[in-house]
Design a protein around this motif. Structure first.
Motif, PDB file in Angstrom:
ATOM      1  N   LEU B  41      37.422  20.506  38.378  1.00 21.19           N
ATOM      2  CA  LEU B  41      38.840  20.985  38.386  1.00 21.19           C
ATOM      3  C   LEU B  41      38.779  22.157  37.325  1.00 21.19           C
ATOM      4  CD1 LEU B  41      41.155  18.258  39.302  1.00 21.19           C
ATOM      5  CD2 LEU B  41      40.476  19.747  40.575  1.00 21.19           C
ATOM      6  N   ALA B  42      38.296  21.935  36.245  1.00 21.15           N
ATOM      7  CA  ALA B  42      38.363  23.311  35.055  1.00 21.15           C
ATOM      8  C   ALA B  42      37.484  24.211  35.712  1.00 21.15           C
ATOM      9  CB  ALA B  42      37.659  22.631  33.962  1.00 21.15           C
ATOM     10  N   LEU B  43      36.482  24.143  36.348  1.00 23.47           N
ATOM     11  CA  LEU B  43      35.326  24.963  36.862  1.00 23.47           C
ATOM     12  C   LEU B  43      36.208  25.852  38.123  1.00 23.47           C
ATOM     13  CD1 LEU B  43      32.960  26.055  36.372  1.00 23.47           C
ATOM     14  CD2 LEU B  43      31.780  24.578  37.964  1.00 23.47           C
ATOM     15  N   ALA B  44      36.964  24.960  38.958  1.00 24.60           N
ATOM     16  CA  ALA B  44      37.671  25.618  40.099  1.00 24.60           C
ATOM     17  C   ALA B  44      38.843  26.393  39.506  1.00 24.60           C
ATOM     18  CB  ALA B  44      38.218  24.419  40.879  1.00 24.60           C
ATOM     19  N   THR B  45      39.538  25.843  38.433  1.00 26.48           N
ATOM     20  CA  THR B  45      40.397  26.987  37.749  1.00 26.48           C
ATOM     21  C   THR B  45      39.847  28.235  37.385  1.00 26.48           C
ATOM     22  OG1 THR B  45      41.234  24.866  36.919  1.00 26.48           O
ATOM     23  CG2 THR B  45      42.386  26.913  36.012  1.00 26.48           C
ATOM     24  N   ALA B  46      38.620  28.462  36.587  1.00 26.72           N
ATOM     25  CA  ALA B  46      37.825  29.534  36.384  1.00 26.72           C
ATOM     26  C   ALA B  46      37.522  30.094  37.432  1.00 26.72           C
ATOM     27  CB  ALA B  46      36.628  28.899  35.463  1.00 26.72           C
ATOM     28  N   VAL B  47      36.861  29.691  38.360  1.00 29.50           N
ATOM     29  CA  VAL B  47      36.609  30.551  39.629  1.00 29.50           C
ATOM     30  C   VAL B  47      37.890  31.193  40.185  1.00 29.50           C
ATOM     31  CG1 VAL B  47      36.025  30.312  42.075  1.00 29.50           C
ATOM     32  CG2 VAL B  47      34.725  29.054  40.337  1.00 29.50           C
ATOM     33  N   SER B  48      39.225  30.644  40.078  1.00 30.55           N
ATOM     34  CA  SER B  48      40.202  31.266  40.898  1.00 30.55           C
ATOM     35  C   SER B  48      40.523  32.330  39.999  1.00 30.55           C
ATOM     36  CB  SER B  48      41.531  30.333  40.470  1.00 30.55           C
ATOM     37  OG  SER B  48      41.841  29.989  39.340  1.00 30.55           O
ATOM     38  N   ARG B  49      39.846  32.831  38.806  1.00 36.33           N
ATOM     39  CA  ARG B  49      40.417  33.858  38.153  1.00 36.33           C
ATOM     40  C   ARG B  49      39.369  35.125  38.394  1.00 36.33           C
ATOM     41  NH1 ARG B  49      42.066  37.108  35.337  1.00 36.33           N
ATOM     42  NH2 ARG B  49      42.543  37.451  33.071  1.00 36.33           N
ATOM     43  N   THR B  50      38.272  34.916  39.188  1.00 40.73           N
ATOM     44  CA  THR B  50      37.580  35.897  39.318  1.00 40.73           C
ATOM     45  C   THR B  50      37.401  36.201  40.907  1.00 40.73           C
ATOM     46  OG1 THR B  50      35.386  36.883  38.922  1.00 40.73           O
ATOM     47  CG2 THR B  50      35.396  34.597  39.006  1.00 40.73           C
ATOM     48  N   ASP B  51      36.741  37.257  41.035  1.00 38.93           N
ATOM     49  CA  ASP B  51      36.742  37.884  42.515  1.00 38.93           C
ATOM     50  C   ASP B  51      35.278  38.444  42.340  1.00 38.93           C
ATOM     51  OD1 ASP B  51      37.601  37.879  44.868  1.00 38.93           O
ATOM     52  OD2 ASP B  51      39.052  39.304  44.783  1.00 38.93           O
ATOM     53  N   ASN B  52      34.488  38.428  41.401  1.00 43.52           N
ATOM     54  CA  ASN B  52      33.053  39.083  41.222  1.00 43.52           C
ATOM     55  C   ASN B  52      32.130  38.095  41.851  1.00 43.52           C
ATOM     56  OD1 ASN B  52      30.632  40.000  40.289  1.00 43.52           O
ATOM     57  ND2 ASN B  52      31.691  40.625  38.214  1.00 43.52           N
ATOM     58  N   PRO B  53      31.543  38.874  42.989  1.00 44.73           N
ATOM     59  CA  PRO B  53      30.525  38.152  43.703  1.00 44.73           C
ATOM     60  C   PRO B  53      29.296  37.432  42.810  1.00 44.73           C
ATOM     61  CG  PRO B  53      30.481  40.169  44.231  1.00 44.73           C
ATOM     62  CD  PRO B  53      31.690  40.318  43.431  1.00 44.73           C
ATOM     63  N   LEU B  54      28.964  38.250  41.913  1.00 45.37           N
ATOM     64  CA  LEU B  54      27.831  37.712  41.018  1.00 45.37           C
ATOM     65  C   LEU B  54      28.277  36.474  40.432  1.00 45.37           C
ATOM     66  CD1 LEU B  54      26.405  41.045  39.253  1.00 45.37           C
ATOM     67  CD2 LEU B  54      25.717  40.018  41.444  1.00 45.37           C
ATOM     68  N   LEU B  55      29.350  36.409  39.767  1.00 40.69           N
ATOM     69  CA  LEU B  55      29.924  35.124  39.022  1.00 40.69           C
ATOM     70  C   LEU B  55      30.000  34.243  40.127  1.00 40.69           C
ATOM     71  CD1 LEU B  55      32.437  36.818  36.604  1.00 40.69           C
ATOM     72  CD2 LEU B  55      30.325  35.916  36.111  1.00 40.69           C
ATOM     73  N   LEU B  56      30.661  34.484  41.276  1.00 40.21           N
ATOM     74  CA  LEU B  56      30.885  33.506  42.157  1.00 40.21           C
ATOM     75  C   LEU B  56      29.658  32.778  42.819  1.00 40.21           C
ATOM     76  CD1 LEU B  56      33.506  34.994  44.402  1.00 40.21           C
ATOM     77  CD2 LEU B  56      33.952  33.257  42.799  1.00 40.21           C
ATOM     78  N   PHE B  57      28.374  33.672  42.982  1.00 38.51           N
ATOM     79  CA  PHE B  57      27.183  32.970  43.415  1.00 38.51           C
ATOM     80  C   PHE B  57      26.593  32.028  42.313  1.00 38.51           C
ATOM     81  CE2 PHE B  57      27.048  36.392  46.772  1.00 38.51           C
ATOM     82  CZ  PHE B  57      26.913  35.568  47.999  1.00 38.51           C
ATOM     83  N   LEU B  58      27.031  32.923  41.167  1.00 45.53           N
ATOM     84  CA  LEU B  58      26.251  31.945  39.744  1.00 45.53           C
ATOM     85  C   LEU B  58      27.200  30.380  39.686  1.00 45.53           C
ATOM     86  CD1 LEU B  58      24.439  32.417  37.693  1.00 45.53           C
ATOM     87  CD2 LEU B  58      26.471  33.188  36.170  1.00 45.53           C
ATOM     88  N   VAL B  59      28.021  30.475  40.157  1.00 44.60           N
ATOM     89  CA  VAL B  59      29.125  29.132  40.149  1.00 44.60           C
ATOM     90  C   VAL B  59      28.430  28.192  41.217  1.00 44.60           C
ATOM     91  CG1 VAL B  59      31.263  28.095  40.808  1.00 44.60           C
ATOM     92  CG2 VAL B  59      31.190  30.061  39.144  1.00 44.60           C
TER      93      VAL B  59
END
Lengths: 298, 388
Positions: B41-59
């Motif tokens: 859930l913490a990781l999902a919260t972190a993801v909700s903060r960003t729209d950067n495709p590089l970071l999203l693929f990294l997640v």
């Protein structure tokens, strides 16, 4: 390298576009402020006073859309990730703070639709109209009438339209000269804007003013300088409909914004993408390795 | 074998073969389910903060690694790929909607193709159907969808990694029966798959030759029979464990519990509305939220008194649990704190086309969350697939 790649991508896109379309898009003409008159051209005004800046105003030709006006002559906008470019989330002018767009990324991420308490609201004043009217259409759909004023202000509005009304009057911003001034070599700003891309629906056409043209105000000569600070008389009451509470701050100064070159766009570097892809590949490879190992251990 | 077997002894540390993990010195055991849920859930919260495709693929990569490295062999632990399919569906739907209900194309966009345009009447001018589609629109729609997809995958990872039946024990007593129903419901699909596999295998052993519809009849009937038998067994087991008994609760205390919960939920809803809408009056925000939470806790406490349970072998919360939950929360804090990077890099724009940046601190935060793959103890070696 980067630029070549981008250009290749753009070429690809354009080639594909030409398969389905024939004409490339182009923007309408930005004009010097003096070219706008009471009956031709559209005055675009953007209020940066929320960040301590002035109200900039510039002139554009008709026919055009509110969006095109905001994306020519050094003006640029950013949409939101959710709604696309049609929702104006940030506005910048290359002659103001080096083209920095407001609100900044720290103030609004422009990912979701901004809240009603802090957004760019869109107001029109038709030729001769005393009062501002809140735009019923988006910037891409609205076609301003010749001689009208488009105003963008940042802040909060409510559904009743009693709060967040512009503090400047339409008369402070509109063009008062009846004939185009300055840069006489150019023809009147009645030339047609370049055609839009094919199949673009820019919404219903604006009604042509059926009433007789607004009574011409005394042709007071405007300063020839392109970037002169016209300080409006602060004594004039902001607007008769503005609520009494909205008055405490003084009206910001109005500055004419000359057509400027677009702020230089930096396409960025491809290195972060390569590093990111390598990281993803590395972790993905580790996952595949672990999965194989577990399968063997079973 | 029942879904409500609360006193199950996990076959931890009894496997004869050494752990298949690199850091195999640690005893294999299941991590506390709440640790995985907090992490995800913490990781999902972190993801909700960003729209950067590089970071999203990294997640996505980090989730994939942690799931493959630390999932058990239980039936629910094989579902991560279905969450990936779901994520892909989300992205595709987002892109198609953006292309069909075009939100406008600017003169600086790169055109890709043009869809047939359906004109709408003037009074309906706000919505456009069809028309030209640009590269920028598709890219930004894809990243927007990818963000939601990533959040879905975070929840999927928690479902894959945590044992749902043991997570049930963490629920407050008042929600216990609700939790049992949910657990029974979510374990239906894996059990059906197992049933089908067993029947198909039995048919093969008996050299069943029927193909197509005839084979289907030979499979469906035993599977249905199996399901019926299973539910009868489950009902008997639940009955013998006192499921559904009211305990010492009087009618009045049940009514008070219901009223408290209802009022508390209303308070929570009003509080959420007040916090999200900036124009709402101030008392609707945090005060309503706090009051609602208080009423809910009181209701849960009162309701929990009628269900008395004892844990035969409680799930321990030791250092690995602290570490896994900690790295998850830390990554969320780093992404929400706005420290050490330009917030614009978290939400890059594609108007005009720009390569996304890879900000250092958020990248490090996501990789830090990925260390849960080492910090968690290795999963118990392969058990029987239908073990709880």
């Amino acid at each position: 390298m980067t630029r070549r790649l981008l250009r290749a991508g753009a070429a690809l896109g354009l080639t594909a576009a030409f398969l389905g379309a024939t004409a490339a898009p182009a923007a309408a003409d930005p004009q010097l402020m003096g070219r706008c008159t009471t009956t031709s051209g559209v005055v675009l005004a953007v209020d940066f006073s929320h960040w301590g800046g002035p109200i900039y105003r510039s002139c554009g030709t008709t026919p055009t859309t509110g969006y095109e006006l905001l994306n020519q002559g050094g003006w640029s906008t950013t949409g939101t990730g959710h709604d696309g470019p049609a929702f104006i989330c940030r506005i910048g002018y290359s002659g103001h703070q080096n083209g920095k767009q407001y609100p900044t990324a720290a103030q609004d991420a422009c990912v979701l639709t901004p809240p009603a308490s802090a957004y760019w609201s869109y107001w029109h004043a038709d030729p001769g109209a005393k009062d501002w009217s809140y735009s019923q259409l988006g910037a891409m759909l609205y076609k301003p009438k010749p001689g009208s004023v488009d105003l963008w202000i940042f802040g909060a509005t409510n559904a009743e339209g009693t709060e967040g009304r512009p503090r400047v009057t339409a008369d402070q911003l509109r063009a008062h000269n009846t004939r185009p001034q300055g840069d006489a070599g150019k023809p009147d700003s009645t030339d047609k804007a370049s055609p839009l891309p094919p199949d673009v629906d820019t919404g219903p056409a604006p009604e042509q003013p059926t009433t007789k043209p607004p009574k011409t105000t005394s042709p007071e000569p405007k300063p020839k300088k392109t970037k002169s600070s016209v300080s409006p008389s602060p004594a004039t009451s902001p607007s008769k409909t503005s609520s009494a509470v909205a008055a405490p701050r003084s009206t910001p100064s109005v500055v004419d914004a000359a057509p400027a070159a677009d702020a230089k766009h930096d396409t960025g570097s491809i290195t972060p993408v390569v590093i990111g892809a390598a990281l993803v590949a590395l972790i993905g490879g580790a996952a595949v390795f672990v999965a194989r190992r577990r399968r063997r251990a079973e | 074998m029942t879904a409500v077997d609360r006193t199950t002894v996990q076959a931890s540390a009894t496997g004869p073969d050494p752990s298949p993990d690199v850091g195999g010195r640690r005893l294999p055991r299941a991590l506390h389910p709440m640790a995985w849920w907090v992490w995800a859930l913490a990781l999902a919260t972190a993801v909700s903060r960003t729209d950067n495709p590089l970071l999203l693929f990294l997640v996505l990569a980090v989730l994939g690694y942690v799931v493959t490295a630390r999932r058990t062999e239980a039936p629910w632990a094989r579902g991560f790929k279905y969450y990936l399919y779901l994520a892909l569906t989300v992205v595709v739907i987002r892109v198609v909607f953006r292309a069909v209900f075009a939100t406008g194309i600017t003169s600086r966009d790169h055109f890709l193709f043009s869809l047939p345009h359906i004109p709408t009447p003037d009074w309906y001018a706000g919505i456009k159907i069809g028309g030209p589609v640009s590269l920028e629109a598709l890219l930004s729609a894809a990243t927007d969808g990818l963000r939601l997809a990533c959040m879905l995958c975070c929840i999927g990872a928690a479902n894959t990694l945590a044992n749902p039946k043991r997570a049930l024990r963490v629920l407050p007593g008042a929600l216990y029966e609700l939790g049992v129903a949910v657990t029974v419901a979510i374990s239906v699909a894996p059990q059906l798959v197992q049933s089908v596999q067993r029947v198909v295998r039995a048919r093969k052993l008996r050299a069943g030759k029927a193909q197509g519809m005839q084979a289907l009849r030979g499979i469906v009937v035993p599977v249905l029979e199996d399901a019926l038998e299973r539910s009868l067994r489950l009902a008997a087991a639940m009955d013998s464990r006192g499921y559904g008994r009211a305990g010492r609760a009087t009618r009045r205390s049940r009514h008070i519990t219901g009223a408290l919960m209802l009022l508390g939920m209303c308070g929570l809803c009003a509080g959420a509305y007040g916090l999200l809408d900036a124009t709402a009056p101030a008392f609707l925000g945090l005060p309503a939220m706090g009051l609602g939470a208080l009423l809910c806790v009181a209701g849960l406490h009162l309701g929990g008194r009628r269900v008395t349970r004892t844990a035969y072998r409680p799930d321990p919360w030791r250092l690995p649990e602290w570490a896994v939950a900690g790295v998850g929360v830390l990554s969320a804090v780093l992404l929400l704190a706005n420290l050490g990077y330009d917030p614009a890099q978290l939400n890059p724009t594609f108007y005009p086309l720009t390569w996304p940046a890879l900000p250092l601190v958020p990248t490090a935060a996501i990789l830090l969350a990925g260390t849960a793959g080492f910090l968690a103890p290795p999963p118990s070696p392969a058990q029987r697939a239908d073990a709880p």
